[in-house]
Design a protein around this motif. Structure first.
Motif, PDB file in Angstrom:
ATOM      1  N   LYS A 104     -18.662  53.395  -2.600  1.00 26.58           N
ATOM      2  CA  LYS A 104     -18.751  53.448  -0.877  1.00 26.58           C
ATOM      3  C   LYS A 104     -18.422  51.822  -1.175  1.00 26.58           C
ATOM      4  O   LYS A 104     -19.609  51.065  -0.454  1.00 26.58           O
ATOM      5  CB  LYS A 104     -19.151  53.796   0.280  1.00 26.58           C
ATOM      6  N   THR A 105     -17.576  50.997  -0.490  1.00 28.82           N
ATOM      7  CA  THR A 105     -17.129  48.859   0.369  1.00 28.82           C
ATOM      8  C   THR A 105     -17.153  49.125   1.433  1.00 28.82           C
ATOM      9  O   THR A 105     -17.436  50.828   2.092  1.00 28.82           O
ATOM     10  CB  THR A 105     -16.548  49.029  -0.671  1.00 28.82           C
ATOM     11  N   GLU A 106     -17.526  48.472   1.815  1.00 26.53           N
ATOM     12  CA  GLU A 106     -17.056  48.362   3.083  1.00 26.53           C
ATOM     13  C   GLU A 106     -15.603  48.711   4.144  1.00 26.53           C
ATOM     14  O   GLU A 106     -15.552  49.595   5.146  1.00 26.53           O
ATOM     15  CB  GLU A 106     -17.421  46.788   3.992  1.00 26.53           C
ATOM     16  N   THR A 107     -14.587  48.539   3.041  1.00 21.23           N
ATOM     17  CA  THR A 107     -13.455  48.943   3.961  1.00 21.23           C
ATOM     18  C   THR A 107     -12.237  50.379   2.802  1.00 21.23           C
ATOM     19  O   THR A 107     -12.373  50.530   3.511  1.00 21.23           O
ATOM     20  CB  THR A 107     -12.484  47.578   3.111  1.00 21.23           C
ATOM     21  N   GLU A 108     -13.394  50.645   1.927  1.00 20.76           N
ATOM     22  CA  GLU A 108     -12.351  51.762   1.154  1.00 20.76           C
ATOM     23  C   GLU A 108     -13.616  52.331   0.363  1.00 20.76           C
ATOM     24  O   GLU A 108     -14.556  52.502   0.518  1.00 20.76           O
ATOM     25  CB  GLU A 108     -11.606  51.310   0.276  1.00 20.76           C
ATOM     26  N   GLU A 109     -13.367  53.765   0.303  1.00 19.82           N
ATOM     27  CA  GLU A 109     -13.599  54.478  -0.322  1.00 19.82           C
ATOM     28  C   GLU A 109     -13.425  54.937  -2.148  1.00 19.82           C
ATOM     29  O   GLU A 109     -11.756  54.337  -2.474  1.00 19.82           O
ATOM     30  CB  GLU A 109     -14.327  56.257  -0.148  1.00 19.82           C
TER      31      GLU A 109
ATOM     32  N   TYR B  88     -22.431  48.504  -4.924  1.00 16.14           N
ATOM     33  CA  TYR B  88     -22.607  49.656  -4.242  1.00 16.14           C
ATOM     34  C   TYR B  88     -23.274  50.477  -3.641  1.00 16.14           C
ATOM     35  O   TYR B  88     -23.757  51.110  -5.286  1.00 16.14           O
ATOM     36  CB  TYR B  88     -20.968  49.625  -4.665  1.00 16.14           C
ATOM     37  N   PRO B  89     -22.759  51.653  -3.334  1.00 17.99           N
ATOM     38  CA  PRO B  89     -23.552  52.869  -3.471  1.00 17.99           C
ATOM     39  C   PRO B  89     -23.012  54.175  -3.882  1.00 17.99           C
ATOM     40  O   PRO B  89     -21.706  53.551  -3.886  1.00 17.99           O
ATOM     41  CB  PRO B  89     -23.882  53.470  -1.471  1.00 17.99           C
ATOM     42  N   ALA B  90     -23.075  54.677  -4.186  1.00 18.17           N
ATOM     43  CA  ALA B  90     -22.199  55.772  -5.416  1.00 18.17           C
ATOM     44  C   ALA B  90     -22.924  57.122  -4.674  1.00 18.17           C
ATOM     45  O   ALA B  90     -23.405  57.762  -4.385  1.00 18.17           O
ATOM     46  CB  ALA B  90     -22.121  55.525  -6.352  1.00 18.17           C
ATOM     47  N   SER B  91     -21.449  57.841  -4.529  1.00 15.25           N
ATOM     48  CA  SER B  91     -22.260  59.585  -4.823  1.00 15.25           C
ATOM     49  C   SER B  91     -21.672  60.208  -6.051  1.00 15.25           C
ATOM     50  O   SER B  91     -20.787  60.262  -6.230  1.00 15.25           O
ATOM     51  CB  SER B  91     -21.781  59.848  -3.514  1.00 15.25           C
TER      52      SER B  91
ATOM     53  N   VAL C 269     -15.723  56.885 -17.223  1.00 12.01           N
ATOM     54  CA  VAL C 269     -14.491  57.278 -16.153  1.00 12.01           C
ATOM     55  C   VAL C 269     -13.340  57.694 -17.375  1.00 12.01           C
ATOM     56  O   VAL C 269     -12.493  57.301 -18.321  1.00 12.01           O
ATOM     57  CB  VAL C 269     -14.198  55.425 -15.856  1.00 12.01           C
ATOM     58  N   ARG C 270     -13.031  58.717 -17.294  1.00 12.06           N
ATOM     59  CA  ARG C 270     -11.071  59.450 -18.559  1.00 12.06           C
ATOM     60  C   ARG C 270     -10.339  59.017 -16.763  1.00 12.06           C
ATOM     61  O   ARG C 270      -9.366  58.789 -18.102  1.00 12.06           O
ATOM     62  CB  ARG C 270     -11.853  60.765 -17.690  1.00 12.06           C
ATOM     63  N   ASN C 271     -10.006  59.266 -15.486  1.00 13.92           N
ATOM     64  CA  ASN C 271      -8.849  58.706 -14.958  1.00 13.92           C
ATOM     65  C   ASN C 271      -7.995  58.082 -14.544  1.00 13.92           C
ATOM     66  O   ASN C 271      -7.594  57.916 -13.658  1.00 13.92           O
ATOM     67  CB  ASN C 271      -8.399  60.696 -14.388  1.00 13.92           C
ATOM     68  N   GLY C 272      -9.059  56.967 -14.523  1.00 12.99           N
ATOM     69  CA  GLY C 272      -9.088  55.866 -13.426  1.00 12.99           C
ATOM     70  C   GLY C 272      -9.530  55.969 -12.054  1.00 12.99           C
ATOM     71  O   GLY C 272     -10.284  56.727 -12.345  1.00 12.99           O
ATOM     72  N   PHE C 273      -9.213  54.680 -11.077  1.00 13.85           N
ATOM     73  CA  PHE C 273     -10.307  54.941  -9.401  1.00 13.85           C
ATOM     74  C   PHE C 273      -8.728  55.106  -8.587  1.00 13.85           C
ATOM     75  O   PHE C 273      -7.917  54.806  -9.230  1.00 13.85           O
ATOM     76  CB  PHE C 273     -10.075  53.400  -9.757  1.00 13.85           C
ATOM     77  N   TYR C 274      -9.023  55.982  -7.972  1.00 15.66           N
ATOM     78  CA  TYR C 274      -8.395  56.177  -6.882  1.00 15.66           C
ATOM     79  C   TYR C 274      -8.676  55.339  -5.169  1.00 15.66           C
ATOM     80  O   TYR C 274      -9.950  55.766  -5.228  1.00 15.66           O
ATOM     81  CB  TYR C 274      -7.876  57.482  -6.730  1.00 15.66           C
ATOM     82  N   LYS C 275      -8.095  54.712  -4.048  1.00 15.48           N
ATOM     83  CA  LYS C 275      -8.487  54.265  -3.525  1.00 15.48           C
ATOM     84  C   LYS C 275      -8.092  55.082  -2.161  1.00 15.48           C
ATOM     85  O   LYS C 275      -7.071  55.295  -2.244  1.00 15.48           O
ATOM     86  CB  LYS C 275      -8.409  52.362  -3.368  1.00 15.48           C
ATOM     87  N   ASN C 276      -9.052  55.284  -1.023  1.00 12.78           N
ATOM     88  CA  ASN C 276      -9.293  55.846   0.471  1.00 12.78           C
ATOM     89  C   ASN C 276     -10.176  55.093   1.052  1.00 12.78           C
ATOM     90  O   ASN C 276     -10.736  54.317   1.134  1.00 12.78           O
ATOM     91  CB  ASN C 276      -9.438  57.365   0.032  1.00 12.78           C
ATOM     92  N   PRO C 277      -8.656  54.152   1.939  1.00 15.75           N
ATOM     93  CA  PRO C 277      -8.927  53.918   3.323  1.00 15.75           C
ATOM     94  C   PRO C 277      -9.761  54.492   3.957  1.00 15.75           C
ATOM     95  O   PRO C 277     -10.053  55.625   4.248  1.00 15.75           O
ATOM     96  CB  PRO C 277      -8.353  53.523   3.498  1.00 15.75           C
TER      97      PRO C 277
END
Length: 101
Positions: free
Chosen positions: A63-68, A5-8, A91-99
């Motif tokens: 960045k996935t096809e459906t969410e960040e 996946y692409p990342a920034s 990673v310190r604080n886990g993952f958060y999803k944004n549609p």
């Protein structure tokens, strides 16, 4: 899980009192995610490794096809191998999803 996946990466905060804050956002690609160590291995492309501070908190956006997918972490390693320039974000604080619309 997040491979290819692409990342920034974007610096959120400098840990050292007189450290240099870098406002740039760097485009990367996920090589692998190690869930046991909670670390993301990122290929940084043409970005030079000294640009990534070992004394800062970063926000990483996958960045996935459906969410960040967002997470925060620190860079513990940066090195060059046959794949290219690599940084390892712990990673310190886990993952958060944004549609994504």
């Amino acid at each position: 899980m997040y491979e290819r996946y692409p990342a920034s990466l974007r610096m959120k905060r400098v840990i050292l009192q007189n450290g240099h804050f870098n406002e740039n956002e760097y485009k990367c690609q996920v090589i692998t995610y190690n869930s046991e160590e909670e670390s993301i291995y990122l290929l940084t492309g043409d970005n030079e490794l000294p640009l990534f501070s070992l004394d800062a908190l970063y926000e990483c956006t996958l960045k996935t096809e459906t969410e960040e997918i967002l997470c925060e972490g620190v860079i513990k390693e940066r090195y060059f191998n046959k794949l290219g320039r690599i940084v390892v974000l712990y990673v310190r604080n886990g993952f958060y999803k944004n549609p994504v619309n």
